[in-house]
Design an enzyme around this catalytic site. Structure first.
Site, mmCIF file in Angstrom:
data_model
loop_
_atom_site.group_PDB
_atom_site.id
_atom_site.type_symbol
_atom_site.label_atom_id
_atom_site.label_comp_id
_atom_site.label_asym_id
_atom_site.label_seq_id
_atom_site.Cartn_x
_atom_site.Cartn_y
_atom_site.Cartn_z
ATOM 1 N NE ARG A 102 -145.802 0.020 14.909
ATOM 2 C CZ ARG A 102 -146.770 0.825 15.499
ATOM 3 N NH1 ARG A 102 -146.943 2.022 15.690
ATOM 4 N NH2 ARG A 102 -148.293 0.136 15.353
ATOM 5 C CG HIS A 105 -151.763 -3.719 18.092
ATOM 6 N ND1 HIS A 105 -153.277 -3.660 18.366
ATOM 7 C CD2 HIS A 105 -151.521 -2.311 18.331
ATOM 8 C CE1 HIS A 105 -153.649 -2.459 18.676
ATOM 9 N NE2 HIS A 105 -152.529 -1.634 18.410
ATOM 10 C CG HIS A 118 -151.491 -4.420 22.152
ATOM 11 N ND1 HIS A 118 -149.910 -4.293 22.050
ATOM 12 C CD2 HIS A 118 -152.068 -3.215 21.978
ATOM 13 C CE1 HIS A 118 -149.926 -2.989 21.853
ATOM 14 N NE2 HIS A 118 -150.832 -2.411 21.949
ATOM 15 C CG LEU A 119 -156.221 -5.245 26.833
ATOM 16 C CD1 LEU A 119 -156.658 -5.686 28.324
ATOM 17 C CD2 LEU A 119 -157.090 -5.673 25.720
ATOM 18 N N GLY A 120 -154.471 -1.076 24.915
ATOM 19 C CA GLY A 120 -153.918 0.293 25.231
ATOM 20 C C GLY A 120 -154.750 1.325 24.718
ATOM 21 N N GLY A 177 -155.016 2.014 21.671
ATOM 22 C CA GLY A 177 -155.604 0.935 20.634
ATOM 23 C C GLY A 177 -155.375 -0.349 21.051
ATOM 24 N NE ARG A 220 -158.045 3.625 17.169
ATOM 25 C CZ ARG A 220 -156.592 2.994 17.083
ATOM 26 N NH1 ARG A 220 -156.812 1.659 16.421
ATOM 27 N NH2 ARG A 220 -155.689 3.383 17.748
ATOM 28 N NE ARG A 258 -153.407 6.659 32.848
ATOM 29 C CZ ARG A 258 -152.318 7.025 32.354
ATOM 30 N NH1 ARG A 258 -151.092 7.133 33.133
ATOM 31 N NH2 ARG A 258 -152.236 7.649 31.289
HETATM 32 P P1 AMP Z 1 -150.852 2.597 25.424
HETATM 33 O O1 AMP Z 1 -151.642 2.975 24.343
HETATM 34 O O2 AMP Z 1 -150.054 1.233 25.366
HETATM 35 O O3 AMP Z 1 -149.755 3.710 25.757
HETATM 36 O O4 AMP Z 1 -151.750 2.744 26.643
HETATM 37 C C1 AMP Z 1 -152.581 3.816 26.939
HETATM 38 C C2 AMP Z 1 -153.544 3.236 27.732
HETATM 39 O O5 AMP Z 1 -152.962 2.815 29.094
HETATM 40 C C3 AMP Z 1 -154.627 4.442 28.413
HETATM 41 O O6 AMP Z 1 -155.927 4.436 28.392
HETATM 42 C C4 AMP Z 1 -154.223 4.798 29.890
HETATM 43 O O7 AMP Z 1 -155.336 5.165 30.461
HETATM 44 C C5 AMP Z 1 -153.631 3.131 30.470
HETATM 45 N N1 AMP Z 1 -152.992 3.080 31.458
HETATM 46 C C6 AMP Z 1 -151.580 3.720 31.436
HETATM 47 N N2 AMP Z 1 -151.349 3.513 32.846
HETATM 48 C C7 AMP Z 1 -152.064 2.823 33.465
HETATM 49 C C8 AMP Z 1 -152.309 2.448 34.823
HETATM 50 N N3 AMP Z 1 -151.382 2.837 35.703
HETATM 51 N N4 AMP Z 1 -153.524 2.015 35.127
HETATM 52 C C9 AMP Z 1 -154.551 1.842 34.353
HETATM 53 N N5 AMP Z 1 -154.433 2.417 33.011
HETATM 54 C C10 AMP Z 1 -153.266 2.776 32.548
#
Ligand code: AMP
Length: 400
Positions: free
Chosen positions: A91, A180, A208-210, A212, A241, A286
């Site tokens: 990657r 992403h 794509h909601l994480g 980032g 961010r 969360r």
């Molecule tokens: P990632 O960068 O894809 O690992 O996503 C991280 C984000 O996903 C963080 O803001 C976490 O709070 C959220 N997340 C992970 N598990 C859950 C869940 N079961 N419910 C709500 N948000 C979650």
């Protein structure tokens, strides 16, 4: 055919070994805290118990050597000899305008990636280092680069240019790149497979909601716009961010607070988003939801700004594509948060978007969560960037 996928970051190395005959994972792992005290190797063979080892890991060379040792280990390894690995996929975050797809990492490609370091000073150096060490430790095994920016190289000029003097594009390549890409490409392909329709005939918005986040308009299989841009701060607000905001704020704040470039950078990359807007509650969604459920106004306003941003991009990209057939939610928040999905889709009925509250209860598995009469399919698709990297790597190395 076995393909090793390596994601070499600044202080960690993630890896997965795939058996491409059935796309199964033989082992995966995470080498953490490289160059810091208390380094750890977390190795997860698929058919055995995880093995967690604490050992000093001063640099990436040692980290990758330990990854190889784990994969080859007599008790918990999954291969007997390095030669069982047919190819390695890496990657790489930024390939600038140089690559619109995955490529074999030749010396010329490595030189081109080094030229992109100034565009991704935090990410590209550890990616490049990981590739160099793998080349050294696995001589003769093809190494393939899969770039976060590549999928977005199809974005047209009208969407990638910013309204600043054109000379800055010519001089420094200042433009929208997007990130992403591997995730957006993977979930768009999966959406088409699940819907049993050709990807080339679909208009899909991938969210794509994480930690980032980015949202992409995928029209007829290609990215035509995406919410992240030159750096990784634009678009919807993220964990730390800022997301989209008026650039006039930057000189204003620098003047008022007497900030240096490093300090303003820290604010927009590390101290904004969920963390900043909630006045420090958390960068983790969360935690915010928990506090919002208790009536904490700071958490409520942060979540509202986040979901409003998603809704706005969905509307914008439906307009950019002249319609939308499917909206896909992925990554930590997109896969798990039914509240976020419901709030982002609320009020979009005029576009033919109707979420089914029962189906929306799903978490972290593939599902269609729209009503049967919803014109737009709303989907949850867990992302799998590693598998996408492995597939590209297998394809490229098979053609050598
Ligand atoms: P990632 O960068 O894809 O690992 O996503 C991280 C984000 O996903 C963080 O803001 C976490 O709070 C959220 N997340 C992970 N598990 C859950 C869940 N079961 N419910 C709500 N948000 C979650």
């Amino acid at each position: 055919m076995k393909v090793l996928v390596v994601n070499s970051g600044s202080s960690s190395i993630k890896y997965q070994l795939f058996d491409m005959t059935d796309e199964s994972v033989l082992a995966k792992g995470l080498v953490e805290r490289i160059g810091i005290s208390d380094s750890i190797i977390n190795h997860y063979p698929s058919d055995r118990e995880p093995v967690i080892t604490h050992q000093d890991i001063p640099n990436h060379r040692v980290g990758i050597k330990l990854m190889m040792d784990a994969l080859l280990h007599s008790e918990y390894g999954v291969i007997k000899d390095v030669s069982e690995i047919s190819a390695v996929g890496h990657r790489v975050v930024h390939a600038g305008e140089k690559f619109s797809g995955s490529v074999l990492l030749t010396d010329e490609v490595m030189d081109a990636l080094k030229e992109c370091i100034e565009l991704a000073p935090l990410h590209n150096p550890p990616n490049i280092l990981g590739i160099e060490v793998c080349k050294e430790l696995m001589p003769g095994i093809p190494q393939v680069g899969v770039f976060d920016t590549a999928f977005h190289q199809t974005i047209p000029e009208c969407a990638y240019l910013y309204g600043i003097p054109y000379k800055f594009y010519k001089k420094y390549k200042v433009r929208r790149y997007g990130f992403h890409g591997t995730s957006h490409k993977y979930v768009a392909q999966r959406a088409a497979e699940i819907l049993e329709k050709p990807l080339e005939e679909l208009k899909i918005i991938t969210c794509h909601l994480g930690n980032g986040s980015s949202i992409t308009a995928v029209k007829n299989g290609i990215s035509i716009d995406t919410s992240l841009g030159f750096g990784t701060v634009a678009g919807i607000i993220m964990g730390t961010r800022c997301g989209d905001f008026d650039p006039a704020i930057i000189p204003f704040l620098m003047d008022k607070e007497k900030l240096t470039v490093e300090e303003i950078n820290k604010i927009i990359y590390k101290e904004s988003g969920f963390l900043g807007l909630s006045e420090g509650i958390s960068s983790d969604k969360r935690d915010l939801r928990e506090r919002a459920n208790q009536g904490d106004e700071r958490a409520i306003r942060t979540i509202s700004a986040f979901t409003y941003g998603i809704k706005k991009y969905i509307g914008a990209y439906a307009a950019a594509m002249g319609g939308v057939d499917a909206i896909v939610f992925t990554a930590g928040i997109g896969e798990n948060s039914k509240e976020t999905r419901a709030e982002a889709c609320e009020g979009l009925e005029f576009l033919g978007v109707k979420i089914d509250p029962e189906k929306n209860k799903v978490s972290a598995k593939e599902a269609i969560i729209s009503n049967d009469d919803s014109k737009v399919k709303i989907m949850v698709i867990p992302t799998n960037e590693e598998l996408m990297i492995a597939k590209d790597t297998a394809e490229i190395s098979a053609n050598l």
